[in-house]
Enzyme design. Structure first.
Site, PDB file in Angstrom:
ATOM      1  N   HIS A  40      -6.353  71.885   2.459  1.00 26.45           N
ATOM      2  CA  HIS A  40      -5.800  72.697   2.518  1.00 26.45           C
ATOM      3  C   HIS A  40      -5.600  73.634   1.587  1.00 26.45           C
ATOM      4  O   HIS A  40      -5.029  74.434   1.793  1.00 26.45           O
ATOM      5  CB  HIS A  40      -5.720  72.938   3.701  1.00 26.45           C
ATOM      6  CG  HIS A  40      -6.518  72.628   5.409  1.00 26.45           C
ATOM      7  ND1 HIS A  40      -5.959  72.524   6.435  1.00 26.45           N
ATOM      8  CD2 HIS A  40      -8.082  72.213   5.274  1.00 26.45           C
ATOM      9  CE1 HIS A  40      -7.061  71.567   6.912  1.00 26.45           C
ATOM     10  NE2 HIS A  40      -8.324  71.780   6.814  1.00 26.45           N
ATOM     11  N   HIS A  74      -5.935  63.191   7.720  1.00 27.27           N
ATOM     12  CA  HIS A  74      -5.859  64.269   9.243  1.00 27.27           C
ATOM     13  C   HIS A  74      -6.302  63.174   9.853  1.00 27.27           C
ATOM     14  O   HIS A  74      -5.656  63.248  11.258  1.00 27.27           O
ATOM     15  CB  HIS A  74      -6.712  65.258   9.362  1.00 27.27           C
ATOM     16  CG  HIS A  74      -6.388  66.650   8.201  1.00 27.27           C
ATOM     17  ND1 HIS A  74      -7.073  66.283   7.241  1.00 27.27           N
ATOM     18  CD2 HIS A  74      -5.979  67.883   8.558  1.00 27.27           C
ATOM     19  CE1 HIS A  74      -6.309  67.779   6.323  1.00 27.27           C
ATOM     20  NE2 HIS A  74      -5.991  68.225   7.570  1.00 27.27           N
ATOM     21  N   GLU A 130      -7.096  66.998  12.660  1.00 33.17           N
ATOM     22  CA  GLU A 130      -6.113  66.000  12.903  1.00 33.17           C
ATOM     23  C   GLU A 130      -6.597  65.625  14.715  1.00 33.17           C
ATOM     24  O   GLU A 130      -6.275  64.559  14.808  1.00 33.17           O
ATOM     25  CB  GLU A 130      -4.970  66.314  12.924  1.00 33.17           C
ATOM     26  CG  GLU A 130      -3.603  65.334  13.590  1.00 33.17           C
ATOM     27  CD  GLU A 130      -2.199  65.321  13.338  1.00 33.17           C
ATOM     28  OE1 GLU A 130      -1.454  65.530  14.599  1.00 33.17           O
ATOM     29  OE2 GLU A 130      -2.205  66.103  12.818  1.00 33.17           O
ATOM     30  N   THR A 166       0.787  66.537  14.167  1.00 35.40           N
ATOM     31  CA  THR A 166       1.794  66.009  13.998  1.00 35.40           C
ATOM     32  C   THR A 166       2.834  67.518  13.166  1.00 35.40           C
ATOM     33  O   THR A 166       3.440  66.960  13.046  1.00 35.40           O
ATOM     34  CB  THR A 166       1.891  64.738  13.103  1.00 35.40           C
ATOM     35  OG1 THR A 166       0.825  65.316  12.328  1.00 35.40           O
ATOM     36  CG2 THR A 166       1.294  63.515  13.849  1.00 35.40           C
ATOM     37  N   CYS A 197       5.499  64.805  12.716  1.00 32.51           N
ATOM     38  CA  CYS A 197       5.790  64.070  11.539  1.00 32.51           C
ATOM     39  C   CYS A 197       7.154  65.367  11.055  1.00 32.51           C
ATOM     40  O   CYS A 197       7.363  66.634  11.012  1.00 32.51           O
ATOM     41  CB  CYS A 197       5.221  64.460  10.422  1.00 32.51           C
ATOM     42  SG  CYS A 197       6.008  63.688   9.367  1.00 32.51           S
ATOM     43  N   SER A 226      -3.241  75.558   8.252  1.00 32.40           N
ATOM     44  CA  SER A 226      -2.288  75.986   9.276  1.00 32.40           C
ATOM     45  C   SER A 226      -0.776  75.867   9.132  1.00 32.40           C
ATOM     46  O   SER A 226      -0.128  76.474  10.105  1.00 32.40           O
ATOM     47  CB  SER A 226      -3.318  75.411  10.463  1.00 32.40           C
ATOM     48  OG  SER A 226      -2.871  73.709  10.289  1.00 32.40           O
TER      49      SER A 226
END
Length: 288
Positions: A40, A74, A130, A166, A197, A226
């Protein structure tokens, strides 16, 4: 004026792996397709497109025949792999190992709890690539929760299994867990799995500390990120003199005279070269 680039910012392992895979493939072929933006960050996407990467959406993907397509970090739902097999598409799978592990965990949970009518809940952003991949592991039955108010969509008389995208914040996940615990009756099973994560989660305290140590902060991220939006909010809480930018050209004015220490940091989708370019721009403007 001291200008410092945050060593903890920049691409996470999953993004590094996806970009390395793309560069490796582009060394052997003129055109490589990528399903969705590889990262992104529009400037990094443009850099790779100049090397021959072509970004496509799911509609274009379904029409392809016999081509080579990279799946980004993703991850993708099972339907993507089925289309690839049907259309003789060669998949270069750069799904992040953390995401891949989560997909398998959700799929296993879905198969094991179907008969008990357990509601599979994913704490994440609706429509995020994702999250779409995770929902696909449950044949589209998982319920996506973005905030506590969304919990009204759950049936608290039925068992609940909660997972997380994540890249969500740990605090946000813990808040959702506590809300469910308060609302679910005694005796109704509720299992939750912290699938965030740590490489991403640990960026929060790091970015807060980095921001607080500087007079002025430029936070660098793509407008679609995001993770970038979430980290910038934390950055601004720690230092109100934080500015969100996506490119060096957005810096047009000199900084106030009292600013002596400037920090440059970014999201998991922000390339190091872009942060270096921004540091150079700050230096040029404030030395003139």
């Amino acid at each position: 004026m001291v200008i410092e680039i945050d060593k903890g910012s920049g691409f996470c392992f999953g993004v590094v792996n996806a970009i390395s895979s793309a560069e490796r493939e582009l060394g052997n072929t003129d055109t490589l397709y990528c399903l969705g933006d590889i990262v992104h960050n529009s400037l990094e996407v443009e850099r790779l497109e100049a090397l021959g990467l072509r970004t496509i959406d799911h509609e274009e993907f379904a029409r392809l025949q016999g081509k080579k397509v990279l799946l980004r970090a993703h991850g993708e739902p099972p339907s993507t792999y089925q289309i690839a097999e049907r259309n003789h598409i060669q998949i270069i799978d750069a799904t992040c190992p953390v995401v891949l592990q989560l997909q398998k965990k959700i799929h296993r949970c879905y198969q094991e709890t179907r008969e008990s009518h357990t509601q599979l809940v994913i704490y994440g952003k609706k429509g995020h690539a994702e999250v779409n991949g995770l929902v696909g592991q449950t044949e589209g039955t998982a319920i996506v929760i973005e905030k506590a108010e969304d919990l009204n969509r759950l049936d608290f008389s039925r068992p609940i299994a909660l997972f997380s995208q994540t890249t969500k914040s740990l605090d946000g996940f813990r808040h959702i867990v506590e809300e469910i615990k308060q609302r679910i009756p005694d005796g109704v099973p509720f299992n939750y799995y912290d699938t965030i994560c740590r490489q991403v989660a640990n960026r929060l305290p790091n970015i807060q500390k980095f921001a607080s140590e500087h007079d002025w902060v430029y936070f660098v991220a793509g407008k679609k990120s995001s993770n970038g939006k979430m980290l910038f909010e934390e950055c601004r809480k720690a230092n109100p003199n934080s500015q969100f930018i996506s490119d060096a050209e957005e810096i047009t004015e000199r900084l106030p005279k009292q600013v002596s220490k400037v920090g440059v940091c970014g999201a998991t989708s922000t390339p190091k070269w872009l942060m270096e370019k921004i540091a150079e721009r700050i230096k040029q403007l404030n030395e003139e």
